[in-house]
Design a protein around this motif. Structure first.
Motif, PDB file in Angstrom:
ATOM      1  N   GLY A 106      12.571 -52.510  56.811  1.00  9.93           N
ATOM      2  CA  GLY A 106      11.475 -51.502  57.025  1.00  9.93           C
ATOM      3  C   GLY A 106      10.566 -52.282  57.782  1.00  9.93           C
ATOM      4  O   GLY A 106       9.739 -51.737  58.670  1.00  9.93           O
ATOM      5  N   LEU A 107      10.247 -53.571  57.537  1.00 14.50           N
ATOM      6  CA  LEU A 107       9.243 -54.376  58.266  1.00 14.50           C
ATOM      7  C   LEU A 107       9.523 -54.208  59.864  1.00 14.50           C
ATOM      8  O   LEU A 107       8.530 -54.300  60.531  1.00 14.50           O
ATOM      9  CB  LEU A 107       9.064 -55.503  57.612  1.00 14.50           C
ATOM     10  N   ASP A 109      11.439 -51.912  61.126  1.00 16.58           N
ATOM     11  CA  ASP A 109      11.293 -50.758  61.933  1.00 16.58           C
ATOM     12  C   ASP A 109      10.333 -49.817  61.113  1.00 16.58           C
ATOM     13  O   ASP A 109      10.449 -48.991  60.162  1.00 16.58           O
ATOM     14  CB  ASP A 109      12.709 -50.164  61.857  1.00 16.58           C
ATOM     15  N   PRO A 110       8.882 -49.808  61.503  1.00 16.20           N
ATOM     16  CA  PRO A 110       8.071 -49.369  60.985  1.00 16.20           C
ATOM     17  C   PRO A 110       8.132 -47.660  60.811  1.00 16.20           C
ATOM     18  O   PRO A 110       7.769 -46.836  59.866  1.00 16.20           O
ATOM     19  CB  PRO A 110       6.718 -49.649  61.695  1.00 16.20           C
ATOM     20  N   GLU A 111       8.617 -47.021  61.690  1.00 15.26           N
ATOM     21  CA  GLU A 111       8.920 -45.562  61.771  1.00 15.26           C
ATOM     22  C   GLU A 111       9.979 -45.149  60.656  1.00 15.26           C
ATOM     23  O   GLU A 111       9.794 -44.150  60.175  1.00 15.26           O
ATOM     24  CB  GLU A 111       9.515 -45.144  63.150  1.00 15.26           C
ATOM     25  N   GLU A 114       7.383 -44.356  57.562  1.00 18.00           N
ATOM     26  CA  GLU A 114       6.334 -43.717  58.026  1.00 18.00           C
ATOM     27  C   GLU A 114       5.907 -42.729  56.939  1.00 18.00           C
ATOM     28  O   GLU A 114       4.511 -42.479  56.616  1.00 18.00           O
ATOM     29  CB  GLU A 114       6.442 -43.157  59.254  1.00 18.00           C
ATOM     30  N   LYS A 120       4.743 -48.721  53.003  1.00 18.17           N
ATOM     31  CA  LYS A 120       3.909 -49.447  54.213  1.00 18.17           C
ATOM     32  C   LYS A 120       2.812 -50.348  53.953  1.00 18.17           C
ATOM     33  O   LYS A 120       2.672 -51.280  54.693  1.00 18.17           O
ATOM     34  CB  LYS A 120       3.652 -48.105  54.954  1.00 18.17           C
ATOM     35  N   GLU A 124       2.321 -54.635  54.391  1.00 19.58           N
ATOM     36  CA  GLU A 124       1.291 -55.467  55.145  1.00 19.58           C
ATOM     37  C   GLU A 124       1.015 -56.640  54.912  1.00 19.58           C
ATOM     38  O   GLU A 124       0.521 -57.722  55.524  1.00 19.58           O
ATOM     39  CB  GLU A 124      -0.256 -54.580  55.155  1.00 19.58           C
ATOM     40  N   GLU A 127       3.159 -59.052  57.287  1.00 17.98           N
ATOM     41  CA  GLU A 127       2.676 -58.658  58.317  1.00 17.98           C
ATOM     42  C   GLU A 127       3.066 -59.966  59.242  1.00 17.98           C
ATOM     43  O   GLU A 127       3.198 -59.974  60.387  1.00 17.98           O
ATOM     44  CB  GLU A 127       1.198 -58.326  58.538  1.00 17.98           C
ATOM     45  N   ARG A 130       6.446 -60.231  60.300  1.00 17.36           N
ATOM     46  CA  ARG A 130       6.726 -59.453  61.516  1.00 17.36           C
ATOM     47  C   ARG A 130       6.384 -60.035  62.676  1.00 17.36           C
ATOM     48  O   ARG A 130       7.017 -59.907  63.748  1.00 17.36           O
ATOM     49  CB  ARG A 130       6.314 -58.099  61.233  1.00 17.36           C
TER      50      ARG A 130
END
Length: 221
Positions: A106-107, A109-111, A114, A120, A124, A127, A130
């Motif tokens: 998921g990190l 592929d942020p979409e 969403e 989400k 962070e 981050e 990522r």
């Protein structure tokens, strides 16, 4: 749900009686060998993986084995770490990532997350992971290798975050605590440990001495 209830009955009927003396001694308190920080993923079982018995492992599970920096979240993570280090006096903390981690996917592929605002927001705290992967390993296009690298880098990032906790920093300064970075490949049973001298993850059996995992990024692939 019935499987869980049946499991409780079997535990009480068969397993508890075999170790009743052990369970009775647990009333006196606990003295775990280590704090084991790992993912909430149901495919990793810390006690089974390490072959530890009740009372031997203090476990913290979060999505993506994330350790928020001290003061960024007033929640159970910081309290668990502080209690393990300051009260239980654990001598080792292991942060253990694992293969095919959904949080790390998921990190990347942020979409895909969403519509999961809580997930989400929590991610962070990864981050830095990522950014490291995006900016330093942009040439790595194979999805499986990219995810594996992300899992490894995230273990190192979370070790750095762990050091921001005052109880951890103080215990390390006294020489009473060591940090370890592991990655568990659940489909093969292999465990890889970070070797700071070689700046890479190596099979655990190749590392003979405890290693205080110093935070470094992995060498280019």
């Amino acid at each position: 749900m019935q499987k869980l209830v049946d499991g409780i009955h079997r535990f009480q009927r068969e397993l508890f009686s075999q170790d009743q003396q052990l369970f009775e001694t647990l009333v006196e308190g606990q003295s775990p060998l280590a704090l084991f920080v790992t993912c909430s993923d149901s495919r990793i079982d810390p006690s089974r993986l390490t072959q530890t018995r009740p009372g031997e492992l203090f476990i913290q599970r979060t999505a993506g084995n994330i350790v928020p920096p001290y003061g960024s979240v007033h929640g159970g993570e910081a309290a668990t770490i502080e209690y393990a280090v300051s009260v239980l006096k654990v001598r080792d903390i292991v942060i253990c990532g694992h293969s095919h981690c959904g949080a790390m996917a998921g990190l990347l592929d942020p979409e895909s997350i969403e519509k999961l605002p809580a997930v989400k927001a929590y991610l962070e705290h990864a981050e830095a992971t990522r950014r490291i992967v995006e900016e330093n390993y942009n040439h790595l296009t194979d999805p499986e290798k990219r995810l594996t690298l992300t899992v490894e880098e995230n273990v190192l990032v979370q070790l750095e975050s762990l050091r921001t906790h005052p109880s951890v920093a103080a215990a390390i300064g006294r020489g009473q605590l060591k940090l370890h970075g592991w990655v568990y490949k659940f489909e093969t049973g292999e465990v890889f440990a970070y070797d700071p001298d070689e700046a890479q993850f190596k099979p655990l059996q190749d590392i003979t001495l405890p290693v205080d995992a110093q935070v470094r990024t992995l060498p280019p692939i």
